[in-house]
Design a protein around this motif. Structure first.
Motif, PDB file in Angstrom:
ATOM      1  N   THR A 258       0.823  -1.209   0.000  1.00 39.25           N
ATOM      2  CA  THR A 258       0.000   0.000   0.000  1.00 39.25           C
ATOM      3  C   THR A 258       0.857   1.259   0.000  1.00 39.25           C
ATOM      4  OG1 THR A 258      -1.785  -1.149   1.184  1.00 39.25           O
ATOM      5  CG2 THR A 258      -1.789   1.265   1.252  1.00 39.25           C
ATOM      6  N   ASP A 259       1.913   1.256   0.825  1.00 35.60           N
ATOM      7  CA  ASP A 259       2.751   2.448   0.940  1.00 35.60           C
ATOM      8  C   ASP A 259       3.888   2.477  -0.085  1.00 35.60           C
ATOM      9  OD1 ASP A 259       4.443   0.503   1.885  1.00 35.60           O
ATOM     10  OD2 ASP A 259       4.681   1.365   3.892  1.00 35.60           O
ATOM     11  N   LEU A 260       3.862   1.549  -1.032  1.00 36.75           N
ATOM     12  CA  LEU A 260       4.860   1.451  -2.112  1.00 36.75           C
ATOM     13  C   LEU A 260       6.252   1.070  -1.620  1.00 36.75           C
ATOM     14  CD1 LEU A 260       3.927   4.634  -4.218  1.00 36.75           C
ATOM     15  CD2 LEU A 260       2.796   2.401  -4.156  1.00 36.75           C
ATOM     16  N   SER A 261       6.348   0.608  -0.371  1.00 36.94           N
ATOM     17  CA  SER A 261       7.663   0.275   0.194  1.00 36.94           C
ATOM     18  C   SER A 261       8.253  -0.991  -0.411  1.00 36.94           C
ATOM     19  CB  SER A 261       7.552   0.105   1.711  1.00 36.94           C
ATOM     20  OG  SER A 261       6.640  -0.930   2.033  1.00 36.94           O
ATOM     21  N   ASP A 323      -4.605  -1.828   0.663  1.00 38.62           N
ATOM     22  CA  ASP A 323      -5.616  -0.775   0.552  1.00 38.62           C
ATOM     23  C   ASP A 323      -5.497  -0.205  -0.861  1.00 38.62           C
ATOM     24  OD1 ASP A 323      -6.992   1.692   0.545  1.00 38.62           O
ATOM     25  OD2 ASP A 323      -6.615   2.008   2.676  1.00 38.62           O
ATOM     26  N   GLN A 326      -5.790   3.704  -1.453  1.00 41.45           N
ATOM     27  CA  GLN A 326      -4.632   4.432  -0.942  1.00 41.45           C
ATOM     28  C   GLN A 326      -3.393   4.131  -1.781  1.00 41.45           C
ATOM     29  OE1 GLN A 326      -4.641   6.778   1.709  1.00 41.45           O
ATOM     30  NE2 GLN A 326      -2.721   7.190   0.624  1.00 41.45           N
ATOM     31  N   MET A 327      -3.259   2.893  -2.239  1.00 42.73           N
ATOM     32  CA  MET A 327      -2.120   2.542  -3.079  1.00 42.73           C
ATOM     33  C   MET A 327      -2.120   3.363  -4.369  1.00 42.73           C
ATOM     34  SD  MET A 327      -1.318  -0.969  -5.110  1.00 42.73           S
ATOM     35  CE  MET A 327      -2.326  -0.322  -6.450  1.00 42.73           C
ATOM     36  N   GLN A 329      -3.547   6.266  -4.870  1.00 41.68           N
ATOM     37  CA  GLN A 329      -3.260   7.656  -4.533  1.00 41.68           C
ATOM     38  C   GLN A 329      -1.764   7.851  -4.291  1.00 41.68           C
ATOM     39  OE1 GLN A 329      -5.574  10.246  -4.622  1.00 41.68           O
ATOM     40  NE2 GLN A 329      -3.637  11.383  -4.595  1.00 41.68           N
ATOM     41  N   ASN A 330      -1.145   6.862  -3.625  1.00 44.99           N
ATOM     42  CA  ASN A 330       0.297   6.949  -3.392  1.00 44.99           C
ATOM     43  C   ASN A 330       1.079   6.916  -4.705  1.00 44.99           C
ATOM     44  OD1 ASN A 330      -0.115   7.085  -0.633  1.00 44.99           O
ATOM     45  ND2 ASN A 330       0.237   4.899  -0.292  1.00 44.99           N
ATOM     46  N   ASP A 333       0.825  10.341  -6.210  1.00 41.00           N
ATOM     47  CA  ASP A 333       1.587  11.348  -5.473  1.00 41.00           C
ATOM     48  C   ASP A 333       3.094  11.133  -5.572  1.00 41.00           C
ATOM     49  OD1 ASP A 333      -0.819  12.432  -4.686  1.00 41.00           O
ATOM     50  OD2 ASP A 333      -0.822  11.454  -2.710  1.00 41.00           O
ATOM     51  N   ASP A 334       3.501   9.937  -5.957  1.00 37.81           N
ATOM     52  CA  ASP A 334       4.927   9.629  -6.030  1.00 37.81           C
ATOM     53  C   ASP A 334       5.563  10.388  -7.202  1.00 37.81           C
ATOM     54  OD1 ASP A 334       7.048   7.444  -5.031  1.00 37.81           O
ATOM     55  OD2 ASP A 334       7.234   7.692  -7.201  1.00 37.81           O
TER      56      ASP A 334
END
Length: 412
Positions: A258-261, A323, A326-327, A329-330, A333-334
Motif C-alpha cells: 500500500t505504501d509502495l515500500s 488498501d 490508498q495505493m 493515490q500513493n 503522489d509519487d
C-alpha cells in the motif's frame, strides 16, 4: 509425535485406500498389504452372509462404487466413498471443493485472504457460502497436526511436502498409510522443477485437469463437466474477441505494498496454473522475456517507469492485504510513479490471487479481459475498497454467472 495407540486407532477405522500406478514409496504398499480386512469384498463375511445349500447365493460379488483419481506424482488412488474431512493446505483445492458443492468438507486452508477473495467474487450467488473461511491457519503443517485433523484425504502434493522442514518421504508414506492418501501437483503451478527424487514420477497439468481428478474423488463428475463447459466457452469467447497482437496493451503484473515500500513483478504469460487467468489473454508483458530466479523479482519505481506499461494489474487488492484506493493515490503522489502511463490514464486495476481454483479462475478471466480489452469485452468499473464483484447484466457477462451459481449450489 502422536503415540502408537493413536496411529493404530486411525488405521483400524480408516476406509480402505487402494493405490496403483506410481506410488509414494515402499511404505505405502507395505501399509496397504497388511490391511486385508479393509479390502475384503462383500462376499468374504461370515455367519448369515455365507451361502448355504438350502439358500443359494444369488448376490454378485460386485464391489462397492469406487471414487478414483489418477494424478502424478502419486498415481491412482481410490476411496470407497466421497471424502467428508479433507485437508487442503493450498487454497486452489478449497476453491475446487466449493465449486463441487462440498466446501464443508475442507478442514484447513492456509491464509484467510483467499477465502475473502472467493467471497468477493461470489457475493452475488444466493445461498453460497465459503464454508472453510474460518478454517485457516499458518503456512506449513506438521504430522501432529495431520493426526489431530484425522482427514479422509490430503489435497497436497507430497513431493512439495518433502521440501518442507521436518518432512521426509518416509513421513509422507506414514501419513498415507496410517491416515489417508495425498493428491496434488504443486509444481504445475509454474512448471517448476520438482525435487530430484520425484522427477521420474512427475508431469504437468492444467488447473482444470487437476479439478477433474478432485471431482472424481468427490463423485461430482456432473458438476465438473458443467463448469468445464462454461470455462471452455469463456476461453473460446475471449480468443475470438482478442484484438490483433499489435493492438494489445503492455502490462505489468505486480504485487505492491500500500505504501509502495515493496514492489514485485511477476511474469504475465508464464506456463502453469498460477497464470491461468492472464496467459489466455495474450497481452504484452511489459518486462518482455526477462527471466529471474524464483517466481517474482523485486523492482523499484524507476525500473517500473523504464518499462512504463499501459496497464498495472495489482495482486491481492480485493483483499484486506492491500488498501487499493490508498495505493493508487500513493502512486499518483509519487514523483516517479505519477509519470507512469498506467497511472496517468487510470489503468491501475485490482486483482485477486494467483492461488485460484476453478471459481476464481472464471471470474478472474472475465475481470482481467475487461480490464485489458474494454472495447472488446466491456468496461471494468472503478473499484472502491470493500466492493463486491460487479453485478454485470447478462449481456455484459463473459460467462453465464447464473449457470455457475446453480451448478455449485449445495442443495440442488
Amino acid at each position: 509425535m502422536p503415540n502408537d495407540d493413536l496411529q493404530v486407532e486411525a488405521t483400524t477405522r480408516r476406509r480402505a485406500i487402494k493405490y496403483g500406478g506410481a506410488v509414494l514409496g515402499s511404505g505405502v504398499l507395505a501399509g496397504c498389504s497388511g490391511r486385508s480386512t479393509g479390502d475384503a469384498t462383500p462376499t468374504e463375511g461370515t455367519g448369515t452372509d455365507t451361502a448355504t445349500a438350502d439358500q443359494p447365493d444369488t448376490e454378485t460379488s460386485t464391489p462397492d462404487p469406487s471414487y478414483t483419481a489418477d494424478l502424478a506424482p502419486v498415481g491412482e488412488i481410490s476411496l470407497d466413498e466421497p471424502p467428508e474431512n479433507v485437508f487442503a493446505h493450498f487454497p486452489w483445492f478449497a476453491d475446487m471443493a466449493s465449486a463441487l458443492g462440498r466446501g464443508e468438507t475442507i478442514n484447513h486452508v492456509w491464509w484467510d485472504g483467499t477465502a475473502s477473495t472467493l467471497e468477493y467474487f461470489t457475493a452475488g450467488f444466493d445461498g453460497f457460502d465459503v464454508e472453510w473461511a474460518d478454517r485457516t491457519g499458518s503456512y506449513g503443517f506438521s504430522k501432529e497436526q495431520l493426526y489431530e485433523l484425522d482427514s479422509d484425504l490430503h489435497l497436497v502434493d507430497p513431493a512439495w511436502v518433502t521440501t518442507q522442514d521436518n518432512w521426509a518421504e518416509a513421513d509422507v508414506d506414514e501419513i498415507a498409510t496410517n491416515l489417508a492418501p495425498w493428491l496434488g501437483n504443486y509444481y504445475s503451478s509454474t512448471h517448476a522443477t520438482p525435487p530430484e527424487s520425484w522427477a521420474d514420477r512427475y508431469q504437468y497439468y492444467t488447473l482444470w485437469e487437476l479439478f477433474e481428478q478432485v471431482a472424481a474423488l468427490y463423485g461430482e463428475r456432473a458438476r465438473y463437466e458443467a463448469l468445464a463447459s462454461v470455462h471452455d466457452d469463456l476461453l473460446a469467447r475471449i480468443e475470438s474477441g482478442l484484438p490483433a497482437e499489435s493492438e494489445r496493451p503492455s502490462v505489468a503484473y505486480l504485487s505492491i505494498a500500500t505504501d509502495l515500500s515493496a514492489m514485485y513483478v511477476l511474469p504475465l504469460n508464464a506456463s502453469g496454473y498460477f497464470n491461468a487467468h492472464t496467459r489466455p489473454l495474450g497481452a504484452v508483458d511489459a518486462f518482455g522475456d526477462e527471466e529471474w530466479e524464483g517466481a517474482f523479482k523485486q523492482i523499484d519505481m524507476e525500473g517500473l517507469l523504464e518499462a512504463d506499461p499501459d496497464v498495472l494489474l495489482a495482486l491481492w487488492t480485493v483483499t484486506d492485504a492491500v488498501d487499493f484506493e490508498q495505493m493508487v493515490q500513493n502512486l499518483k503522489d509519487d514523483p516517479v510513479g505519477g509519470d507512469l502511463s498506467a497511472v496517468k490514464n487510470d489503468r491501475v486495476y485490482v486483482q485477486g490471487t494467483r492461488w485460484q481454483g476453478p471459481l476464481m479462475n472464471l471470474f478472474q478471466l472475465e475481470m482481467t479481459a475487461k480490464q485489458l480489452y474494454p472495447e472488446q469485452f466491456g468496461e471494468w468499473p472503478d473499484y472502491e475498497n470493500g466492493d463486491s464483484y460487479p453485478e454485470f447484466d447478462t449481456g455484459e457477462q463473459l460467462f453465464d454467472h447464473g449457470k455457475v451459481a446453480e451448478t455449485i449450489r449445495t442443495d440442488r
